[in-house]
Every structure is written in C-alpha cells, then in structure tokens.
Design a protein around this motif. Structure first.
Motif, mmCIF file in Angstrom:
data_model
loop_
_atom_site.group_PDB
_atom_site.id
_atom_site.type_symbol
_atom_site.label_atom_id
_atom_site.label_comp_id
_atom_site.label_asym_id
_atom_site.label_seq_id
_atom_site.Cartn_x
_atom_site.Cartn_y
_atom_site.Cartn_z
ATOM 1 N N GLU A 21 0.811 -1.218 0.000
ATOM 2 C CA GLU A 21 0.000 0.000 0.000
ATOM 3 C C GLU A 21 0.849 1.275 0.000
ATOM 4 O OE1 GLU A 21 -3.493 2.166 2.597
ATOM 5 O OE2 GLU A 21 -3.251 -0.005 2.816
ATOM 6 N N LYS A 22 1.956 1.260 0.713
ATOM 7 C CA LYS A 22 2.823 2.452 0.749
ATOM 8 C C LYS A 22 3.375 2.769 -0.645
ATOM 9 C CE LYS A 22 3.726 3.145 5.467
ATOM 10 N NZ LYS A 22 2.397 3.610 5.752
ATOM 11 N N ARG A 23 3.722 1.733 -1.396
ATOM 12 C CA ARG A 23 4.252 1.930 -2.756
ATOM 13 C C ARG A 23 3.157 2.439 -3.694
ATOM 14 N NH1 ARG A 23 9.179 -1.667 -3.889
ATOM 15 N NH2 ARG A 23 8.494 -1.478 -6.029
ATOM 16 N N VAL A 24 1.947 1.909 -3.545
ATOM 17 C CA VAL A 24 0.836 2.357 -4.384
ATOM 18 C C VAL A 24 0.512 3.817 -4.066
ATOM 19 C CG1 VAL A 24 -1.606 2.000 -4.938
ATOM 20 C CG2 VAL A 24 -0.088 0.030 -4.683
ATOM 21 N N GLU A 25 0.536 4.169 -2.780
ATOM 22 C CA GLU A 25 0.291 5.564 -2.392
ATOM 23 C C GLU A 25 1.386 6.468 -2.962
ATOM 24 O OE1 GLU A 25 0.252 8.362 1.567
ATOM 25 O OE2 GLU A 25 -0.612 6.340 1.772
ATOM 26 N N GLU A 26 2.614 6.000 -2.929
ATOM 27 C CA GLU A 26 3.726 6.781 -3.486
ATOM 28 C C GLU A 26 3.525 7.023 -4.989
ATOM 29 O OE1 GLU A 26 8.545 6.350 -3.808
ATOM 30 O OE2 GLU A 26 7.555 5.466 -2.052
ATOM 31 N N ALA A 27 3.025 6.011 -5.697
ATOM 32 C CA ALA A 27 2.740 6.161 -7.130
ATOM 33 C C ALA A 27 1.689 7.251 -7.346
ATOM 34 C CB ALA A 27 2.267 4.835 -7.724
ATOM 35 N N LEU A 28 0.630 7.243 -6.539
ATOM 36 C CA LEU A 28 -0.420 8.258 -6.660
ATOM 37 C C LEU A 28 0.131 9.646 -6.341
ATOM 38 C CD1 LEU A 28 -3.434 8.623 -7.286
ATOM 39 C CD2 LEU A 28 -3.889 8.328 -4.842
ATOM 40 N N PHE A 36 -0.371 16.283 0.290
ATOM 41 C CA PHE A 36 -1.778 16.312 -0.107
ATOM 42 C C PHE A 36 -2.507 15.129 0.535
ATOM 43 C CE2 PHE A 36 -5.526 16.224 -2.747
ATOM 44 C CZ PHE A 36 -5.760 17.572 -2.971
ATOM 45 N N GLU A 37 -3.705 15.384 1.044
ATOM 46 C CA GLU A 37 -4.464 14.331 1.718
ATOM 47 C C GLU A 37 -5.031 13.327 0.713
ATOM 48 O OE1 GLU A 37 -8.395 13.818 4.529
ATOM 49 O OE2 GLU A 37 -7.309 15.724 4.573
ATOM 50 N N ILE A 38 -4.821 12.062 1.031
ATOM 51 C CA ILE A 38 -5.341 10.976 0.194
ATOM 52 C C ILE A 38 -6.404 10.232 0.992
ATOM 53 C CG2 ILE A 38 -4.779 8.749 -0.877
ATOM 54 C CD1 ILE A 38 -2.085 9.896 -1.656
ATOM 55 N N ASP A 39 -7.562 10.036 0.370
ATOM 56 C CA ASP A 39 -8.635 9.276 1.002
ATOM 57 C C ASP A 39 -8.355 7.785 0.825
ATOM 58 O OD1 ASP A 39 -10.112 11.567 1.745
ATOM 59 O OD2 ASP A 39 -10.992 11.677 -0.262
ATOM 60 N N ARG A 40 -8.674 7.032 1.849
ATOM 61 C CA ARG A 40 -8.423 5.588 1.838
ATOM 62 C C ARG A 40 -9.694 4.862 2.241
ATOM 63 N NH1 ARG A 40 -7.299 1.507 5.246
ATOM 64 N NH2 ARG A 40 -5.668 0.039 4.652
ATOM 65 N N VAL A 41 -10.169 3.974 1.373
ATOM 66 C CA VAL A 41 -11.350 3.169 1.663
ATOM 67 C C VAL A 41 -10.989 1.705 1.441
ATOM 68 C CG1 VAL A 41 -13.745 2.659 1.008
ATOM 69 C CG2 VAL A 41 -12.907 5.025 0.942
ATOM 70 N N VAL A 53 -8.947 1.368 -1.878
ATOM 71 C CA VAL A 53 -9.097 2.404 -2.898
ATOM 72 C C VAL A 53 -8.464 3.673 -2.343
ATOM 73 C CG1 VAL A 53 -10.717 3.725 -4.301
ATOM 74 C CG2 VAL A 53 -11.282 1.368 -3.649
ATOM 75 N N LEU A 54 -7.473 4.185 -3.071
ATOM 76 C CA LEU A 54 -6.812 5.440 -2.707
ATOM 77 C C LEU A 54 -7.241 6.501 -3.709
ATOM 78 C CD1 LEU A 54 -3.222 4.035 -2.043
ATOM 79 C CD2 LEU A 54 -4.975 4.572 -0.352
ATOM 80 N N SER A 55 -7.712 7.635 -3.195
ATOM 81 C CA SER A 55 -8.182 8.676 -4.105
ATOM 82 C C SER A 55 -7.905 10.063 -3.537
ATOM 83 C CB SER A 55 -9.683 8.510 -4.380
ATOM 84 O OG SER A 55 -10.413 8.640 -3.176
ATOM 85 N N ALA A 56 -7.892 11.030 -4.445
ATOM 86 C CA ALA A 56 -7.669 12.423 -4.048
ATOM 87 C C ALA A 56 -8.412 13.328 -5.026
ATOM 88 C CB ALA A 56 -6.176 12.750 -4.060
ATOM 89 N N ARG A 57 -9.016 14.377 -4.498
ATOM 90 C CA ARG A 57 -9.654 15.396 -5.341
ATOM 91 C C ARG A 57 -8.887 16.693 -5.154
ATOM 92 N NH1 ARG A 57 -15.888 16.722 -6.417
ATOM 93 N NH2 ARG A 57 -15.504 14.899 -7.710
#
Length: 147
Positions: A21-28, A36-41, A53-57
């Motif tokens: 998950e840390k690597r996927v978040e780093e990619a995003l 920047f705040e990333i939402d995590r569900v 699901v990692l997302s950001a608006r």
C-alpha cells in the motif's frame, strides 16, 4: 498558465492484496502536491481479498497547476490531444489512465492503474467547448515543457 480551465481533478487507484500500500500511495503522490491528503477506503474483492481504494480530489487552482505540470512530462501528450474527442465525455469530464508502475518510479506515462478524471470548465457546458478548453490547456503545458 494563468487560468486553470478545470473545476477539479480526481485521481484514483486500487491497491490489491498482492501490492504494498505504501508503494501504491507513493505512485499516486507522483501527481499530487506535497502533503496532499489521500482518502483511503478498504473494500473486499469478489474472492474475499482486501482491496484498498486510494483517491484524491484536487480543487485549488495552484494544486491543479501542480497536477498539470506533472502531466506535462507525459511523452504521449500529442496522442492525448489528438484523442480529446474520445477522452472528454458529454459531462465535460476528461479521462486519462496512467501507468501505476511507472508513476511509482516517478515517470508519467499512459497505462493501467491510476485513473485521472478532470472536470473541464466550459460555458455553456457542452462537450465541444470542453474539448476546446482541454486542448488549449494541454497544448499550453506541452509548449511550456518543450520550450
């Protein structure tokens, strides 16, 4: 780039049970401003596996400029510009799919893994106006990157 013809930019990716998950978040984060705040569900897949699901608006103009600056390094920007009629829908949203693996390495490429949806400003809100506005901003960032 003075004005930003986008209301917002949404970025989303999935982190599957086989991924870190840390690597996927780093990619995003390759596309996002610092801190920047990333939402995590957290969800469950069909076979009971964990899917996050990692997302950001991004809504602030300066932050949208940051995302656009990252897209400027997209080597396929000419292709994206040529395909705008297919990439912008009737709701004036521009869609791109970006390579998650490349993004983890800091590169920006079209591919699989990260979905970008940008709501294009258009008055009146019609697809041809949105395509024209998206074309103008993408050609501007392409010129800025090459010049």
């Amino acid at each position: 780039m003075a004005s930003v013809p986008f209301h917002y930019v949404d970025l989303r990716t999935f982190c599957y049970a086989t991924e870190d998950e840390k690597r996927v978040e780093e990619a995003l984060r390759t596309f996002l401003p610092e801190e920047f705040e990333i939402d995590r569900v957290e969800n469950e897949g069909h076979h009971g596996d964990r899917i996050v699901v990692l997302s950001a608006r991004v809504e602030n103009a300066d932050e949208i400029r940051h995302v656009l600056a990252r897209l400027a390094s997209l080597s396929e920007i000419d292709r994206v510009i040529d395909q705008l009629d297919q990439r912008v829908d009737e709701n004036c949203s521009l869609f791109l799919r970006l390579d998650k693996q490349a993004a983890f390495g800091g590169d920006v490429r079209l591919g699989e893994g990260i979905t970008l949806r940008a709501k294009v400003e258009a008055y009146p809100a019609k697809k041809p106006n949105a395509v024209a506005n998206a074309r103008e901003v993408l050609e501007t960032i392409e010129a800025d990157e090459s010049g």
